[in-house]
Design a protein around this motif. Structure first.
Motif, PDB file in Angstrom:
ATOM      1  N   SER A   1      -6.746  67.451  46.467  1.00  0.00           N
ATOM      2  CA  SER A   1      -6.695  66.796  45.149  1.00  0.00           C
ATOM      3  C   SER A   1      -6.424  65.296  45.293  1.00  0.00           C
ATOM      4  O   SER A   1      -6.982  64.485  44.543  1.00  0.00           O
ATOM      5  N   LYS A   2      -5.601  64.916  46.255  1.00  0.00           N
ATOM      6  CA  LYS A   2      -5.325  63.490  46.485  1.00  0.00           C
ATOM      7  C   LYS A   2      -6.586  62.762  46.927  1.00  0.00           C
ATOM      8  O   LYS A   2      -6.917  61.680  46.421  1.00  0.00           O
ATOM      9  N   LYS A   3      -7.291  63.346  47.885  1.00  0.00           N
ATOM     10  CA  LYS A   3      -8.514  62.713  48.392  1.00  0.00           C
ATOM     11  C   LYS A   3      -9.582  62.623  47.313  1.00  0.00           C
ATOM     12  O   LYS A   3     -10.274  61.610  47.171  1.00  0.00           O
ATOM     13  N   CYS A   4      -9.723  63.701  46.542  1.00  0.00           N
ATOM     14  CA  CYS A   4     -10.747  63.712  45.497  1.00  0.00           C
ATOM     15  C   CYS A   4     -10.417  62.732  44.378  1.00  0.00           C
ATOM     16  O   CYS A   4     -11.305  62.035  43.865  1.00  0.00           O
ATOM     17  N   ALA A   5      -9.163  62.682  44.000  1.00  0.00           N
ATOM     18  CA  ALA A   5      -8.747  61.755  42.945  1.00  0.00           C
ATOM     19  C   ALA A   5      -8.978  60.310  43.386  1.00  0.00           C
ATOM     20  O   ALA A   5      -9.451  59.467  42.607  1.00  0.00           O
ATOM     21  N   LYS A   6      -8.676  60.034  44.634  1.00  0.00           N
ATOM     22  CA  LYS A   6      -8.866  58.675  45.158  1.00  0.00           C
ATOM     23  C   LYS A   6     -10.345  58.303  45.185  1.00  0.00           C
ATOM     24  O   LYS A   6     -10.733  57.208  44.753  1.00  0.00           O
ATOM     25  N   SER A   7     -11.186  59.212  45.683  1.00  0.00           N
ATOM     26  CA  SER A   7     -12.614  58.912  45.788  1.00  0.00           C
ATOM     27  C   SER A   7     -13.282  58.772  44.425  1.00  0.00           C
ATOM     28  O   SER A   7     -14.254  58.030  44.268  1.00  0.00           O
ATOM     29  N   LEU A   8     -12.762  59.482  43.430  1.00  0.00           N
ATOM     30  CA  LEU A   8     -13.352  59.444  42.085  1.00  0.00           C
ATOM     31  C   LEU A   8     -12.600  58.511  41.133  1.00  0.00           C
ATOM     32  O   LEU A   8     -12.942  58.429  39.953  1.00  0.00           O
ATOM     33  N   GLN A   9     -11.565  57.834  41.665  1.00  0.00           N
ATOM     34  CA  GLN A   9     -10.754  56.895  40.873  1.00  0.00           C
ATOM     35  C   GLN A   9     -10.138  57.570  39.645  1.00  0.00           C
ATOM     36  O   GLN A   9     -10.236  57.100  38.519  1.00  0.00           O
ATOM     37  N   ILE A  10      -9.513  58.707  39.922  1.00  0.00           N
ATOM     38  CA  ILE A  10      -8.835  59.480  38.882  1.00  0.00           C
ATOM     39  C   ILE A  10      -7.331  59.400  39.101  1.00  0.00           C
ATOM     40  O   ILE A  10      -6.851  59.462  40.241  1.00  0.00           O
ATOM     41  N   ASP A  11      -6.578  59.260  38.032  1.00  0.00           N
ATOM     42  CA  ASP A  11      -5.120  59.256  38.118  1.00  0.00           C
ATOM     43  C   ASP A  11      -4.643  60.697  38.306  1.00  0.00           C
ATOM     44  O   ASP A  11      -4.740  61.522  37.395  1.00  0.00           O
ATOM     45  N   LEU A  12      -4.155  61.005  39.488  1.00  0.00           N
ATOM     46  CA  LEU A  12      -3.776  62.382  39.815  1.00  0.00           C
ATOM     47  C   LEU A  12      -2.415  62.768  39.249  1.00  0.00           C
ATOM     48  O   LEU A  12      -2.157  63.956  39.012  1.00  0.00           O
ATOM     49  N   ALA A  13      -1.541  61.803  39.022  1.00  0.00           N
ATOM     50  CA  ALA A  13      -0.151  62.083  38.629  1.00  0.00           C
ATOM     51  C   ALA A  13      -0.035  63.026  37.433  1.00  0.00           C
ATOM     52  O   ALA A  13       0.706  64.016  37.490  1.00  0.00           O
ATOM     53  N   PRO A  14      -0.730  62.788  36.325  1.00  0.00           N
ATOM     54  CA  PRO A  14      -0.589  63.709  35.175  1.00  0.00           C
ATOM     55  C   PRO A  14      -1.136  65.100  35.454  1.00  0.00           C
ATOM     56  O   PRO A  14      -0.665  66.076  34.876  1.00  0.00           O
ATOM     57  N   ILE A  15      -2.108  65.204  36.355  1.00  0.00           N
ATOM     58  CA  ILE A  15      -2.648  66.518  36.704  1.00  0.00           C
ATOM     59  C   ILE A  15      -1.612  67.324  37.475  1.00  0.00           C
ATOM     60  O   ILE A  15      -1.360  68.502  37.176  1.00  0.00           O
ATOM     61  N   LEU A  16      -0.974  66.690  38.473  1.00  0.00           N
ATOM     62  CA  LEU A  16       0.056  67.382  39.250  1.00  0.00           C
ATOM     63  C   LEU A  16       1.281  67.675  38.397  1.00  0.00           C
ATOM     64  O   LEU A  16       1.922  68.725  38.554  1.00  0.00           O
ATOM     65  N   GLU A  17       1.601  66.758  37.505  1.00  0.00           N
ATOM     66  CA  GLU A  17       2.731  66.999  36.592  1.00  0.00           C
ATOM     67  C   GLU A  17       2.462  68.229  35.732  1.00  0.00           C
ATOM     68  O   GLU A  17       3.355  69.065  35.516  1.00  0.00           O
ATOM     69  N   CYS A  18       1.238  68.353  35.247  1.00  0.00           N
ATOM     70  CA  CYS A  18       0.845  69.529  34.467  1.00  0.00           C
ATOM     71  C   CYS A  18       0.960  70.791  35.311  1.00  0.00           C
ATOM     72  O   CYS A  18       1.488  71.812  34.859  1.00  0.00           O
ATOM     73  N   ALA A  19       0.464  70.725  36.558  1.00  0.00           N
ATOM     74  CA  ALA A  19       0.438  71.903  37.432  1.00  0.00           C
ATOM     75  C   ALA A  19       1.832  72.429  37.740  1.00  0.00           C
ATOM     76  O   ALA A  19       2.010  73.632  37.987  1.00  0.00           O
ATOM     77  N   GLU A  20       2.821  71.555  37.732  1.00  0.00           N
ATOM     78  CA  GLU A  20       4.187  71.943  38.062  1.00  0.00           C
ATOM     79  C   GLU A  20       5.030  72.240  36.826  1.00  0.00           C
ATOM     80  O   GLU A  20       6.219  72.545  36.938  1.00  0.00           O
ATOM     81  N   SER A  21       4.424  72.188  35.657  1.00  0.00           N
ATOM     82  CA  SER A  21       5.171  72.345  34.406  1.00  0.00           C
ATOM     83  C   SER A  21       4.884  73.681  33.735  1.00  0.00           C
ATOM     84  O   SER A  21       3.995  74.437  34.139  1.00  0.00           O
ATOM     85  N   ILE A  22       5.623  73.941  32.687  1.00  0.00           N
ATOM     86  CA  ILE A  22       5.400  75.147  31.894  1.00  0.00           C
ATOM     87  C   ILE A  22       4.026  75.105  31.220  1.00  0.00           C
ATOM     88  O   ILE A  22       3.402  76.139  30.970  1.00  0.00           O
ATOM     89  N   VAL A  23       3.545  73.883  30.961  1.00  0.00           N
ATOM     90  CA  VAL A  23       2.214  73.738  30.354  1.00  0.00           C
ATOM     91  C   VAL A  23       1.143  74.289  31.281  1.00  0.00           C
ATOM     92  O   VAL A  23       0.293  75.082  30.883  1.00  0.00           O
ATOM     93  N   GLY A  24       1.190  73.873  32.554  1.00  0.00           N
ATOM     94  CA  GLY A  24       0.226  74.377  33.525  1.00  0.00           C
ATOM     95  C   GLY A  24       0.339  75.875  33.708  1.00  0.00           C
ATOM     96  O   GLY A  24      -0.672  76.576  33.861  1.00  0.00           O
TER      97      GLY A  24
END
Length: 252
Positions: free
Chosen positions: A159-182
């Protein structure tokens, strides 16, 4: 005399249309199947609404049920699905359900997932699910998920490599994945998978306009572009014509 008076007009009524369509080599059922055939059969005006887009043609709904570390899922994502989506996104609604053969159980207020390929797969599924929740639309999250599916690394690394190559902010995605929302979002993926009729027996498992058959599955895995083009009821995009030409061996 009465017979002579009426016989000529009657004869002309039948002869004139026959001459008009004598150059048409196609049955009436296919006259509007293409502008070329309509012109040849001299029914362009009658078929004009078909080509002007007035035909009510909804995009084809195509859904893939997958799991992060499944080799066949990765192959399908990288091959037929990527090719079809990049060529036919204008006529298909693509749905992705990252859950696969996992199982869930309720522990307190949260869901616990047990995945076929272990905890890394569960995390990969949730990251992909959260990307669909966080990112604005499929044109952004599909390339991200496609990139993740191309990797066998840990989901955080991919996910880090893909986010970097596609210029995507990964932080909110990982925050979601570790939360009750995810956690709740992945539970929704579990419910969608459990609602399949017939129940899935492997992944990737596909549905076409909500329907799964072994024939649909085989067609999707062998030539998804053709399957989507054949299913779509409106005027075909150029990619459908190009795909048809590519399948034939043309005389040189």
């Amino acid at each position: 005399m009465m017979t002579t008076k009426w016989s000529l007009p009657v004869m002309l009524i039948w002869v004139i249309p026959a001459v008009t369509v004598s150059c048409c080599r196609h049955p009436p059922s296919v006259w509007c199947s293409s502008p070329e055939i309509a012109k040849e059969c001299q029914v362009t005006k009658q078929c004009s609404s078909f080509y002007s887009g007035e035909v009510n043609a909804n995009p084809v709904n195509f859904t893939v049920y997958l799991e992060y570390l499944c080799p066949d899922c990765k192959q399908f994502m990288a091959g037929e699905l990527y090719k079809a989506y990049t060529k036919l996104s204008s006529i298909m609604n693509l749905g992705l359900v990252p859950y696969g053969n996992a199982r869930e159980s309720k522990v307190g207020s949260k869901w616990k997932f047990k995945c076929q390929h272990g905890e890394k797969e569960c995390l990969g599924n949730i990251i992909e699910t959260c990307s669909m929740y966080v990112l604005p639309n499929i044109s952004v999250y599909f390339p991200f998920i496609h990139c993740m599916e191309a990797s066998y690394e840990s989901p955080k690394e991919s996910s880090k490599k893909c986010a970097k190559s596609l210029q995507i902010d990964l932080a909110p995605i990982l925050e979601c994945a570790e939360s009750i929302v995810g956690n709740q979002l992945e539970h929704q993926m579990a419910l969608k998978t459990a609602a399949l009729k017939p129940a899935h027996t492997y992944v990737p498992w596909v549905t076409l306009n909500g329907v799964h058959t072994e024939d649909i599955q085989k067609q999707a895995e062998s030539d998804l572009v053709k399957l989507i083009c054949d299913t779509y009821k409106g005027p075909k995009p150029s990619a459908c014509t190009e795909s048809e030409k590519a399948r034939k061996c043309w005389k040189l």
